[in-house]
Design an enzyme around this catalytic site. Structure first.
Site, PDB file in Angstrom:
ATOM      1  CG  HIS A  81      46.820  36.972  39.847  1.00 41.68           C
ATOM      2  ND1 HIS A  81      47.771  37.968  39.704  1.00 41.68           N
ATOM      3  CD2 HIS A  81      45.841  37.508  40.632  1.00 41.68           C
ATOM      4  CE1 HIS A  81      47.394  39.035  40.375  1.00 41.68           C
ATOM      5  NE2 HIS A  81      46.229  38.788  40.946  1.00 41.68           N
ATOM      6  CB  SER A  82      45.402  39.466  37.009  1.00 37.48           C
ATOM      7  OG  SER A  82      45.078  40.730  36.505  1.00 37.48           O
ATOM      8  CG  LEU A  83      46.192  39.464  30.738  1.00 32.65           C
ATOM      9  CD1 LEU A  83      44.914  39.931  30.062  1.00 32.65           C
ATOM     10  CD2 LEU A  83      47.392  40.264  30.231  1.00 32.65           C
ATOM     11  CG  HIS A  99      44.284  42.930  40.981  1.00 29.88           C
ATOM     12  ND1 HIS A  99      43.211  42.267  40.427  1.00 29.88           N
ATOM     13  CD2 HIS A  99      45.305  42.832  40.087  1.00 29.88           C
ATOM     14  CE1 HIS A  99      43.551  41.809  39.231  1.00 29.88           C
ATOM     15  NE2 HIS A  99      44.816  42.121  39.013  1.00 29.88           N
TER      16      HIS A  99
END
Length: 527
Positions: free
Chosen positions: A162-164, A498
């Protein structure tokens, strides 16, 4: 004849979730009381009452879902910036375990915990530590440390981030391939799924506001901030660039390791993600014309996906790609969120009576990354990738309105003022029809148009200050698509999209359960 006695058993599961974002040395004590006095248990036999406690460590170190004696499918889950696997990725883990037990897939799920509180140290630092953890999980000599002593062995490995975490996980894979070539093949492990969820694989240099990028380039979020803005040198390093001195995200994208995966899938938010917007999380290239049609139908039906799906079935298959949905989510009622929720000041307002005309230059920015309509699915050799693709001759004649650009400020407000789902939303699946999978399609290298930022005249490079950033973004996106198919799944989620996409804080972000459900059911437990 004696009558049979029936007993009722009740089970309560209480989650105590805390999150240490900046560092991992603090402790959060808590006290759980079952009763205040003995009178509360007058009608309860204490011998029939059992209490069991499971820590986050226990949950993330459970044995395989089926058996140690069968081949194991290892799933490595990686959290995002200033996050952790202990709580933030727990919903994904729980649902994956539940599904694999039901479908009979022998899965073991692990997440690296030692990067918690170190998100500012850079993608390289975080990725190398994750890489060593992955190697230790697989190598037999270290099995006693990470797994039970007797097991048949890991035969498949998949990655969910997820994300970074997508950037960190990608670097870990590229690092393993560079330092230990054929590591997975030597250990008899097949690379199966590579899945990212709202990951900034192209960085934030283009999509984030200029003030945010400036803060990151000065050292906001430490080395990681500079990595995301595609800066590959320290702020006070004035040395001349060379071909080997590239942003870390570009180095990752050039690694050949990702071609070895059986499946590459990305999940991206169509709306409401001002942290990692759609262009970035979807690797730039999409069928924007079809997405425009889908989104217009979605809005025209008051954000009801299933009425929209019924209409879209009348469209040609070439115009509207196949959309995956699940019967458990079907509903013919337009319930979902109330109007106050949709029109909240902290949420983007997409219910405009008339669409606002888009500036010509902004429309052009999307037209040049419109994929070429091509029925072929055969990948081209890497040497022919850039030279043999012809631009779409009708690209200038395309008229469409891409989804509205999300606001970073509103995204931050959504995080701070996140709305809790109602009891109806939690218990009634039919009320979730406004959180949907809008677009699900496999993109092939043949569909990628010719590069735009090549052979640019010098005056454009001088007078267009963002020219260099766009060139870097395009170059990285093209590396990711070179010789590789990508399944791109675009979702529409309200609120804190997000974090919702991975249901980061469980019930707070439950609006994203449709994305987690789609991910698990389309990648695991399949015959």
């Amino acid at each position: 004849m004696k009558k049979k006695k029936y007993f009722l058993y009740y089970t309560w599961i209480i989650d105590g979730i805390s999150q240490l974002s900046i560092h991992n040395r603090a402790k959060i004590p808590y006290l759980f009381e079952i009763s205040f006095s003995n009178e509360d248990f007058n009608n309860v036999n204490p011998h029939n009452l059992t209490v069991s406690k499971h820590t986050a460590y226990d949950l993330w170190h459970e044995p395989p879902t089926i058996s140690l004696e069968e081949p194991i499918h290892l799933v490595v889950v990686t959290h995002g910036i200033f996050s952790n696997v202990g709580g933030d990725m727990l919903f994904l883990r729980d649902k994956l375990v539940e599904h694999c037990k039901l479908k009979g897939e022998n899965v073991i799920i692990r997440g690296y915990e030692e990067n918690i509180g170190k998100s500012y140290k850079g993608i390289q630092f975080l990725g190398e530590r994750l890489a060593e953890y992955i190697k230790n999980l697989i190598e037999v000599k270290n099995k006693e440390k990470y797994l039970d002593k007797n097991y048949s062995g890991i035969k498949e490995i998949s990655f969910i981030s997820h994300s970074l975490g997508g950037c960190v996980q990608s670097y870990a894979m590229a690092y393993i391939h560079k330092t230990t070539p054929n590591f997975f093949a030597k250990n008899g492990v097949k690379l199966k799924h590579f899945i990212t969820m709202a990951s900034p694989l192209l960085g934030t240099a283009v999509e984030m506001p200029s003030y945010a990028n400036f803060a990151l380039s000065l050292g906001g979020l430490g080395k990681t901030g500079r990595d995301l803005t595609l800066k590959h040198k320290n702020f006070f390093d004035f040395s001349i660039n060379n071909k080997d001195n590239k942003p870390v995200l570009e180095i990752i994208a050039r690694s050949p390791i990702f071609k070895e995966f059986s499946n590459r899938t990305l999940y991206a938010n169509t709306l409401h993600d001002g942290i990692v917007p759609l262009r970035t999380s979807a690797l730039l290239y999409l069928d924007w014309q079809t997405l425009d049609k889908l989104y217009k139908l979605f809005k025209a039906n008051h954000f009801n996906f299933y009425e929209h799906k019924k209409q879209s079935e009348d469209e040609s298959e070439a115009a509207i790609p196949k959309i995956h949905n699940h019967n458990s989510h079907k509903s013919h009622n337009v319930n979902g969120f109330d109007e106050k929720h949709i029109e909240s000041i902290f949420y983007n307002k997409d219910v405009a009576s008339k669409p606002t005309p888009w500036p010509k230059n902004r429309n052009h920015k999307y037209r040049r990354i419109q994929v070429i309509q091509n029925d072929s699915s055969t990948s081209l050799p890497s040497s022919e990738f850039s030279s043999s693709l012809e631009p779409n001759a009708d690209i200038e004649e395309i008229h469409f309105q891409p989804p509205p650009k999300p606001s970073a400020i509103i995204a931050a407000a959504n995080l701070v003022f996140a709305k809790l789902p109602t009891q109806k939303y939690i218990h009634d699946l039919s009320s979730r029809d406004k959180d949907v999978v809008l677009h699900d399609k496999i993109y092939t290298p043949e569909e990628i148009p010719s590069p735009h930022y090549v052979n640019r005249s010098k005056w454009k490079k001088i007078f267009y200050p963002n020219d260099k950033k766009y060139r870097k973004e395009e170059r990285i996106a093209r590396y990711w698509h070179q010789d590789k198919d990508w399944r791109k799944v675009l979702v529409v989620l309200k609120g804190d999209a997000h974090n919702d996409i991975v249901v980061r804080r469980r019930f707070v972000n439950l609006f994203g359960c449709v994305a987690v459900k789609h991910l698990i059911e389309n990648h695991f437990g399949l015959e």
